[in-house]
Design an enzyme around this catalytic site. Structure first.
Site, mmCIF file in Angstrom:
data_model
loop_
_atom_site.group_PDB
_atom_site.id
_atom_site.type_symbol
_atom_site.label_atom_id
_atom_site.label_comp_id
_atom_site.label_asym_id
_atom_site.label_seq_id
_atom_site.Cartn_x
_atom_site.Cartn_y
_atom_site.Cartn_z
ATOM 1 N N CYS A 89 3.646 2.383 3.744
ATOM 2 C CA CYS A 89 2.566 2.462 4.723
ATOM 3 C C CYS A 89 2.627 3.745 5.578
ATOM 4 O O CYS A 89 2.326 4.807 5.061
ATOM 5 C CB CYS A 89 2.538 1.193 5.568
ATOM 6 N N ARG A 149 -9.708 -2.933 9.510
ATOM 7 C CA ARG A 149 -8.389 -2.641 8.957
ATOM 8 C C ARG A 149 -8.223 -3.371 7.630
ATOM 9 O O ARG A 149 -8.802 -4.438 7.425
ATOM 10 C CB ARG A 149 -7.281 -3.138 9.896
ATOM 11 N N HIS A 185 4.067 -4.088 2.562
ATOM 12 C CA HIS A 185 5.185 -4.598 3.358
ATOM 13 C C HIS A 185 5.647 -5.897 2.692
ATOM 14 O O HIS A 185 5.178 -6.249 1.624
ATOM 15 C CB HIS A 185 4.710 -4.905 4.777
#
Ligand code: GLN
Length: 242
Positions: free
Chosen positions: A94, A129, A195
Site C-alpha cells: 500500500c 476510497r 494488507h
C-alpha cells in the site's frame, strides 16, 4: 546471502505498519527458520540508516502523513535503492508500494517523488476510497494460488511499461484504475495493496521471496493447515454478497 545468513529488513515500523503489516516480517522469518535457515531480522526505524546488505526488505502501509515522511527519509537515505541495485528483494504494501513508484500525491495534495524502483505512478482517486476484502489471480508466471487480502486506499496506481500487474482482481479494486490490475512487480521488486497481513494470508508469496533471495527453485514443504484455514475463511468472506 552473506555468511549463510538470511537478512530480513523491516523498513520503518514506526511509520509504515497498518492493518497488521508487521505480520509479514514474522511470516518470512518463521518460514525461513522452518527451512533451517539462519535468519537475522533488522527492524530499521525511520531515524536509522537502511542497511544495504539485506536480502529481503519488507515495507508496510501507512496513513498519508507518515507516508510522506517515510518517502522523504528513504529518498534522503538512498540505501534501499542501492540494495536493489545489489540484487535485494523488496516486498511493499500500500503506502510502501506507492513510495516505490515514481511519485504519489502526499497529504498536502502535492506530487511527492518516490524511489523509482517500480515503474508505477499513483494519483489520488476522486471517488470513494477502495476498501474491503480482495480476491485476485496472481500473474501465472509466479505459480502462486489466488491472492487474498484487505485493501484500504485512496491512491490509484497506474503501471508503466516495465511494471507487470502482480494480480488481476476477481473481487475488489486493486490498483483502482478500473482495469482489474492489482499491485505490480519487476524482477525483484513487488508492490501490492493487500494488507491482512498479506503474507499470513498468502504464505506462498513469502516462500517466493525466500526462493528469489536464495536463488533456488523449491523449498522443503511446511505444514500449512493453519494458513489454509485462514485462507479459506477469508476467501469465503470475500465471496459473501455485500
Ligand atoms: N495513504 C495511502 C492511500 O490512501 C496508503 C494507505 C495505506 O497504506 N493503507 O492511498
Amino acid at each position: 546471502m552473506s555468511d549463510n545468513q538470511l537478512r530480513v529488513v523491516w523498513v520503518y515500523p514506526d511509520l509504515l505498519s497498518t492493518y497488521g503489516d508487521q505480520g509479514n516480517v514474522l511470516v518470512v522469518e518463521r518460514r525461513a527458520r522452518q527451512r533451517g535457515l539462519d535468519v537475522a531480522r533488522l527492524d530499521v526505524r525511520s531515524d536509522q540508516p537502511i542497511p544495504t546488505s539485506g536480502d529481503i526488505y519488507l515495507i508496510g502501509g501507512g496513513e498519508d502523513r507518515p507516508q510522506r515522511l517515510a518517502a522523504e527519509r528513504l529518498r534522503r537515505d538512498g540505501h534501499l535503492y542501492q540494495a536493489v541495485q545489489n540484487g535485494a528483494i523488496v516486498f511493499a504494501v500500500c503506502a510502501g508500494y506507492q513510495i516505490l513508484g515514481h511519485e504519489f500525491v502526499n497529504d498536502l495534495g502535492q506530487r511527492e517523488p518516490g524511489l523509482g524502483l517500480l515503474d508505477v505512478t499513483t494519483t489520488r482517486g476522486e471517488g470513494e476510497r477502495c476498501v474491503g476484502d480482495v480476491l485476485a489471480d496472481i500473474d501465472p508466471r509466479l505459480g502462486l494460488p489466488p491472492l487474498t487480502g484487505f485493501e484500504n486506499h485512496q491512491g490509484i496506481t497506474h503501471l508503466g511499461p516495465t511494471a507487470r500487474p502482480f494480480a488481476r482482481v476477481q473481487i475488489g479494486k486493486g490498483n483502482g484504475t478500473g482495469d482489474g490490475t492489482e499491485g505490480a512487480f519487476n524482477d525483484t521488486v513487488f508492490g501490492t495493496y493487500m494488507h491482512g497481513p498479506v503474507l499470513a494470508r498468502n504464505p506462498l508469496i513469502a516462500d517466493l521471496l525466500l526462493k528469489l533471495a536464495l536463488d533456488v527453485n523449491a523449498l522443503p514443504p511446511t505444514d500449512d493447515r493453519w494458513y489454509e484455514a485462514l485462507r479459506n475463511e477469508r476467501i469465503a468472506a470475500a465471496q459473501q454478497p455485500a
